[in-house]
Design a protein around this motif. Structure first.
Motif, mmCIF file in Angstrom:
data_model
loop_
_atom_site.group_PDB
_atom_site.id
_atom_site.type_symbol
_atom_site.label_atom_id
_atom_site.label_comp_id
_atom_site.label_asym_id
_atom_site.label_seq_id
_atom_site.Cartn_x
_atom_site.Cartn_y
_atom_site.Cartn_z
ATOM 1 N N SER A 9 48.831 52.279 46.312
ATOM 2 C CA SER A 9 49.476 51.371 47.272
ATOM 3 C C SER A 9 48.429 50.511 47.977
ATOM 4 O O SER A 9 48.725 49.397 48.401
ATOM 5 N N THR A 10 47.209 51.033 48.129
ATOM 6 C CA THR A 10 46.110 50.240 48.683
ATOM 7 C C THR A 10 44.863 50.484 47.848
ATOM 8 O O THR A 10 44.666 51.575 47.311
ATOM 9 N N LEU A 11 44.046 49.438 47.730
ATOM 10 C CA LEU A 11 42.828 49.520 46.925
ATOM 11 C C LEU A 11 41.774 48.653 47.579
ATOM 12 O O LEU A 11 42.016 47.472 47.845
ATOM 13 N N SER A 12 40.611 49.238 47.829
ATOM 14 C CA SER A 12 39.513 48.502 48.442
ATOM 15 C C SER A 12 38.312 48.574 47.510
ATOM 16 O O SER A 12 37.917 49.669 47.082
ATOM 17 N N VAL A 13 37.747 47.417 47.173
ATOM 18 C CA VAL A 13 36.599 47.370 46.272
ATOM 19 C C VAL A 13 35.543 46.442 46.849
ATOM 20 O O VAL A 13 35.845 45.585 47.687
ATOM 21 N N SER A 18 35.282 46.034 39.647
ATOM 22 C CA SER A 18 36.575 45.882 38.979
ATOM 23 C C SER A 18 37.673 46.584 39.765
ATOM 24 O O SER A 18 37.400 47.531 40.518
ATOM 25 N N ALA A 19 38.891 46.118 39.594
ATOM 26 C CA ALA A 19 40.062 46.726 40.231
ATOM 27 C C ALA A 19 41.111 46.983 39.161
ATOM 28 O O ALA A 19 41.322 46.132 38.285
ATOM 29 N N ILE A 77 41.340 43.588 36.996
ATOM 30 C CA ILE A 77 40.642 42.406 37.508
ATOM 31 C C ILE A 77 39.151 42.722 37.510
ATOM 32 O O ILE A 77 38.711 43.702 38.133
ATOM 33 N N THR A 78 38.387 41.925 36.813
ATOM 34 C CA THR A 78 36.934 42.126 36.766
ATOM 35 C C THR A 78 36.241 41.135 37.699
ATOM 36 O O THR A 78 36.825 40.110 38.088
ATOM 37 N N GLU A 79 35.006 41.467 38.063
ATOM 38 C CA GLU A 79 34.181 40.600 38.913
ATOM 39 C C GLU A 79 34.988 40.095 40.115
ATOM 40 O O GLU A 79 35.085 38.885 40.354
ATOM 41 N N THR A 80 35.553 41.016 40.864
ATOM 42 C CA THR A 80 36.436 40.641 41.967
ATOM 43 C C THR A 80 35.721 39.773 42.999
ATOM 44 O O THR A 80 34.507 39.899 43.233
ATOM 45 N N GLN A 81 36.520 38.895 43.593
ATOM 46 C CA GLN A 81 36.033 37.974 44.611
ATOM 47 C C GLN A 81 36.893 38.123 45.863
ATOM 48 O O GLN A 81 38.049 38.561 45.771
ATOM 49 N N PRO A 82 36.377 37.774 47.034
ATOM 50 C CA PRO A 82 37.170 37.929 48.268
ATOM 51 C C PRO A 82 38.532 37.234 48.186
ATOM 52 O O PRO A 82 39.517 37.737 48.740
ATOM 53 N N GLU A 83 38.608 36.121 47.459
ATOM 54 C CA GLU A 83 39.893 35.412 47.362
ATOM 55 C C GLU A 83 40.904 36.137 46.478
ATOM 56 O O GLU A 83 42.072 35.738 46.395
ATOM 57 N N ASP A 84 40.475 37.232 45.832
ATOM 58 C CA ASP A 84 41.428 38.066 45.089
ATOM 59 C C ASP A 84 42.210 38.980 46.039
ATOM 60 O O ASP A 84 43.189 39.609 45.625
ATOM 61 N N SER A 85 41.773 39.077 47.283
ATOM 62 C CA SER A 85 42.459 39.930 48.256
ATOM 63 C C SER A 85 43.884 39.418 48.463
ATOM 64 O O SER A 85 44.094 38.243 48.797
ATOM 65 N N ALA A 86 44.857 40.315 48.249
ATOM 66 C CA ALA A 86 46.278 39.948 48.353
ATOM 67 C C ALA A 86 47.089 41.204 48.016
ATOM 68 O O ALA A 86 46.534 42.270 47.756
ATOM 69 N N THR A 108 41.975 44.789 48.746
ATOM 70 C CA THR A 108 40.998 44.205 49.654
ATOM 71 C C THR A 108 39.660 44.164 48.945
ATOM 72 O O THR A 108 39.185 45.201 48.459
ATOM 73 N N VAL A 109 39.082 42.982 48.848
ATOM 74 C CA VAL A 109 37.768 42.816 48.232
ATOM 75 C C VAL A 109 36.769 42.536 49.350
ATOM 76 O O VAL A 109 36.863 41.512 50.032
#
Lengths: 111, 114
Positions: A9-13, A18-19, A77-86, A108-109
């Motif tokens: 339900s929540t994921l922080s990387v 990767s996520a 999702i590889t090479e996560t970026q802050p704008e992937d936060s959603a 949350t990235v």
């Protein structure tokens, strides 16, 4: 009817990591599996989808895999970026067209 | 902008009042869907149209809810005698049935019932 379960339900990387988000479905008649990204105050945005005749699909940093036998599918999702936060939602649908959604994963990235 | 549009974006009403929302789909799309989303949940299917025909309604859609798509283009969703439990985001999506059937969502109408 169809039931879709989504984890976690929540994921922080950390940025660059990767996520992975996983979903299971119950209706073997489901044959279309879209993934949506939803930002605060906006409607869901389709980011990638997969159909039951395909096992994997990739679009740049995003990939989806489908295991029809086990009735589960995953978003990578590889090479996560802050704008992937959603909030990310998986969904399953049959030829009838309506979609059944999971309850979402808040990603949350951290920079 | 050729995406799905919804109006209004926000609606605050008192319990017992009637409200109506409008959805304009992507112009060439023949299917239109209504979903409801509450905080922390995924969208829940309410009803959908193919052209002007309403093909399915969820049991979530009580008799206080009615949806129309009179000319197969825009759609309206009306809630009569609103209750506090109706407070939610109402999402509209459209797709072209017969091709990929990818559903594209509008920005939603956030309803608050006081």
């Amino acid at each position: 009817g169809e039931n879709v379960e989504q984890h976690p339900s929540t994921l922080s990387v950390q940025e660059g990591d990767s996520a992975v988000i996983k979903c299971t479905y119950s209706d073997s008649a489901s044959n279309y599996f879209p993934w949506y990204k939803q930002e605060l105050g906006k409607g869901p945005q389709l980011i990638i989808d997969i159909r039951s005749n395909v096992g994997e699909k990739k679009d740049q940093r995003i990939a989806v895999t489908l295991n029809k036998t086990a009735k589960h599918f995953s978003l990578h999702i590889t090479e996560t970026q802050p704008e992937d936060s959603a909030v990310y939602f998986c969904a399953a649908s049959t030829n009838a067209g309506k979609s059944t959604f999971g309850d979402g994963t808040t990603l949350t990235v951290k920079p | 902008d050729t995406g799905v549009s919804q109006d209004p974006r926000h609606k605050i009403t008192k319990r017992g009042q009637n409200v109506t929302f409008r959805c304009d789909p992507i112009s060439e799309h023949n299917r239109l869907y209504w979903y409801r989303q509450t905080l922390g949940q995924g969208p829940e299917f309410l009803t959908y149209f193919q052209n002007e025909a309403q093909l399915e309604k969820s049991r979530l859609l009580s008799d206080r809810f009615s949806a129309e798509r009179p000319k197969g283009s825009f759609s309206t969703l009306e809630i009569q005698r609103t209750e506090q439990g109706d407070s939610a985001m109402y999402l509209c999506a459209s797709s072209f049935w017969g091709a990929d059937n990818e559903q594209f969502f509008g920005p939603g109408t956030r309803l608050t019932v006081l």
